[in-house]
Design a protein around this motif. Structure first.
Motif, PDB file in Angstrom:
ATOM      1  N   THR A   1      22.917 -16.908  40.449  1.00  5.91           N
ATOM      2  CA  THR A   1      22.084 -16.717  39.157  1.00  5.91           C
ATOM      3  C   THR A   1      20.686 -16.846  40.083  1.00  5.91           C
ATOM      4  O   THR A   1      20.638 -17.068  40.900  1.00  5.91           O
TER       5      THR A   1
ATOM      6  N   GLY B   1      30.207 -14.123  28.901  1.00  5.22           N
ATOM      7  CA  GLY B   1      28.934 -12.986  29.419  1.00  5.22           C
ATOM      8  C   GLY B   1      30.237 -11.615  30.098  1.00  5.22           C
ATOM      9  O   GLY B   1      31.588 -11.390  29.083  1.00  5.22           O
TER      10      GLY B   1
ATOM     11  N   ASP C   1      25.071 -14.197  34.061  1.00  9.58           N
ATOM     12  CA  ASP C   1      26.381 -14.397  33.341  1.00  9.58           C
ATOM     13  C   ASP C   1      26.019 -12.590  32.606  1.00  9.58           C
ATOM     14  O   ASP C   1      26.225 -12.936  31.038  1.00  9.58           O
TER      15      ASP C   1
ATOM     16  N   ASP D   1      33.379 -23.790  32.120  1.00  8.36           N
ATOM     17  CA  ASP D   1      32.382 -22.257  31.939  1.00  8.36           C
ATOM     18  C   ASP D   1      33.970 -21.110  31.841  1.00  8.36           C
ATOM     19  O   ASP D   1      34.573 -21.017  32.224  1.00  8.36           O
TER      20      ASP D   1
ATOM     21  N   THR E   1      32.929 -17.975  31.374  1.00 11.27           N
ATOM     22  CA  THR E   1      32.806 -16.517  32.389  1.00 11.27           C
ATOM     23  C   THR E   1      33.781 -16.990  33.256  1.00 11.27           C
ATOM     24  O   THR E   1      34.962 -16.154  34.062  1.00 11.27           O
ATOM     25  N   THR E   2      33.486 -18.067  34.065  1.00 15.93           N
ATOM     26  CA  THR E   2      33.969 -18.350  35.280  1.00 15.93           C
ATOM     27  C   THR E   2      35.759 -18.040  35.332  1.00 15.93           C
ATOM     28  O   THR E   2      35.999 -17.807  36.092  1.00 15.93           O
TER      29      THR E   2
END
Length: 650
Positions: free
Chosen positions: A333, A397, A406, A482, A484-485
């Motif tokens: 990020t 994301g 993301d 999270d 996306t993770t």
């Protein structure tokens, strides 16, 4: 013949079986009496009950082994009356010896003194004296006697002034018992000793101060082996389990929709409700993704972002394009995007560290452009089961092996400035464009534009940026849920397992690995790795198995949010009974809410639990929070620590 003692006149033997004596003249000295030939109708029997000595007067006369006195005078005034024995006044002499006026009645009898050698011990084949049976035992059977105890170092039986044998520590010969109660107590003594031995333990205590000073102290009794305190959990469960069900059942009965629940205490199920039903677990499914990621990828593995070129840099100058090959790092990020995170404490990696790695390699200029390569994973950005609102709201994301922020737009030109006007874009291109901007801030000039593509197979590696460990990535995924993770880890699992960086390959590997680990996957259905798809199905049995397989102190357990404090629970369970006492993975969708984790109750129990709710209850996550609050009511009252074995006093 009667077995009782004759109280009429007649001859009298000594208790020892020796000759009786009668007086001769007034001097009180005795001479042996002749044995009479006639016997009275009633006779005495003498018996030593300890050795079975039993002889009647008749049998002794017949055998010639006994003597008897002539008839004793009933009138003590008569001259030459024999000196008699008294059973109450020791050592009394005849009345005429004391000069007492003579009167009618039976003569007082002198008790015969018995002298016993203290060193003399009765052997098994003989006795020292034939005792007369107690009066209360005559005519009926008396209880058996048992050996008493004498002082160590003394043999035989010690006779005190009162005539009672001493009860001390060494075995003695069998004394005569006087009543049935004593006999029964001794008879059952052995049984009581065995029971006491089974119910107690041998305590080996550390030397106390008294022992160190030379004084012997008795060890304090420890909890008996058969005491209920040896099983404190079972002791507590007898009352706690029914009361616990009385707390949870009424609460869940009022919940709209379908629920399953399973609670365990120290490996013992204390509450279960439809635990085998398959329900949509929401983000609780991330527990399974995390467990398999740690198993397949390894907790210390790092995901690499590679910077490559067609040839080596010449004096810090790269001729041609610079290729950025993504390795699936989901946490990169920029400073501007971090300000937009819902949780300011959410963990992330600084994107500028990638540019620092290139600068550290000595690169000063790139004569070509920046090319983003995300070929490690498939190029599907969104899964078909996800609604469009997920893309708009930033719930997850766009998926790519090369991603920053993301995959959100608005930070390519000003990566360190917050931008509320952001949306999902092409994550790979956004990475390349943002990287070019950051390189410029580092003094590295890039001549060409940014684009996406694939690095040549014979490209040369210029620099590498390694992510944090997989264990740290899992921590971030579980703490802040999270999505996306979770999806990128799923694809990495597929790539490592089968060489295919696809969601389908990753899901297949997750199910296969879970089965191999012995997890109950019969009712498991996975449509993604994050739990966003409403078609996912999991039982409370599997959710709890994932928790119990990750005890406190493990990566997964330490990654779970703490109620009212951290992660996705930092704004939930505030000022509640469960605040600071529950660590759990949350799961929240419009029609699903779930919790699975650990609960430390005020009673000292550490519960593991799983709860899933599917339905349209208007309270939403509050339903799961209420369930967690009610876990605090388990075993209300006595604490588990007070029910365990009592330690010996020191």
């Amino acid at each position: 013949m009667g077995r009782g003692d004759s109280r009429r006149g007649g001859g009298h033997e000594s208790r020892s079986g020796r000759l009786a004596w009668r007086p001769s003249g007034d001097s009180g000295r005795a001479a042996p009496a002749e044995m009479e030939s006639e016997q009275p109708d009633r006779s005495r029997r003498w018996r030593n009950q300890g050795h079975g000595c039993r002889r009647t007067r008749r049998s002794r006369v017949a055998s010639g082994g006994g003597r008897r006195h002539p008839p004793r005078s009933r009138n003590p005034i008569q001259s030459g009356a024999p000196r008699t024995r008294g059973s109450f006044l020791p050592g009394v002499r005849s009345r005429q010896d004391h000069g007492i006026p003579r009167s009618s009645g039976r003569a007082l009898r002198r008790p015969r003194r018995r002298t016993v050698d203290p060193t003399r011990q009765a052997g098994p084949g003989r006795h020292r004296t034939c005792r007369r049976r107690p009066l209360e035992c005559r005519g009926r059977r008396c209880p058996l006697e048992r050996p008493l105890l004498l002082p160590v170092g003394r043999s035989g039986r010690s006779i005190t002034r009162s005539g009672a044998p001493e009860r001390t520590m060494a075995l003695a010969t069998r004394p005569t018992a006087g009543d049935r109660t004593v006999g029964m107590s001794i008879r059952f003594g052995g049984i009581l000793a065995v029971v006491a031995l089974l119910a107690t333990t041998v305590i080996v205590a550390a030397p106390s101060r008294a022992e160190e000073s030379g004084f012997a102290t008795a060890a304090a009794p420890e909890t008996p082996l058969l005491s209920a305190r040896r099983f404190p959990t079972s002791l507590q469960a007898a009352s706690a389990d029914p009361a616990f069900a009385g707390i949870l059942d009424p609460y869940l009965a009022k919940v709209t929709g379908t629920t399953c629940a399973l609670v365990m205490d120290a490996g013992r199920i204390v509450y279960a409700r439809d635990e085998g039903d398959s329900l949509a677990p929401a983000s609780v499914q991330k527990l399974l993704t995390a467990a398999v990621a740690l198993e397949v990828l390894g907790p210390t593995t790092r995901l690499a972002t590679i910077m490559a070129a067609e040839k080596e840099a010449d004096n810090g100058v790269i001729e041609g394009d610079l290729f950025l090959v993504g390795g699936g790092d989901p946490l990169l990020t920029t400073a501007g995007y971090r300000t937009s995170l819902e949780n300011p404490a959410q963990f992330s990696e600084d994107f500028t560290a990638v540019a620092d790695a290139l600068a550290a390699a000595g690169v000063k200029k790139v004569n070509g452009g920046i090319v983003g390569d995300d070929s490690r994973y498939e190029d599907t950005r969104w899964l078909p089961g996800w609604p469009t609102r997920y893309q708009i709201g930033g719930t997850v994301g766009p998926l790519s092996a090369l991603i920053v922020n993301d995959g959100q737009t608005g930070f390519t030109q000003s990566p360190n400035v917050a931008n509320p006007n952001r949306k999902a874009g092409d994550p790979t291109l956004l990475f390349a464009e943002t990287f070019k901007t950051v390189l410029a801030s580092k003094g590295i000039d890039v001549a060409g534009p940014s684009r996406t593509g694939t690095a040549p197979e014979d490209s040369v590696r210029i620099a590498t940026f390694e992510s944090v460990t997989v264990a740290e990535i899992v921590d971030e995924m579980l703490s802040d849920s999270d999505n996306t993770t979770a999806e990128l880890l799923t694809r990495e699992i597929g790539f490592v397992s089968s060489g295919e960086g696809t969601t389908s390959a990753g899901l297949a590997a997750i199910v296969d690995t879970a089965s191999r680990l012995g997890l109950p996957v019969d009712n498991l259905k996975m449509a993604d790795g994050s739990g966003l798809d409403t078609e996912n199905r999991m039982s409370c049995t599997l959710a709890l198995a994932l928790i119990t397989a990750s005890p406190k102190g493990s990566t997964i357990a330490e990654s779970l949010p703490l109620a009212g404090k951290t992660g996705t629970l930092r704004k939930r369970m505030l000022a509640a009974a469960s605040t600071g006492r529950v660590r759990a993975k949350t799961g929240t969708l419009n029609t699903a809410n779930a919790l699975a984790g650990f609960a430390d109750t005020p009673s000292g129990n550490q519960l593991t639990f799983a709860f899933i709710h599917n339905g349209s209850d208007s309270r939403g996550p509050v339903v799961a929070d209420g369930f967690a609050d009610r876990l605090m009511g388990f075993a209300a009252g006595a604490k588990l620590s007070t029910l365990g074995p009592i330690s010996p006093s020191k």
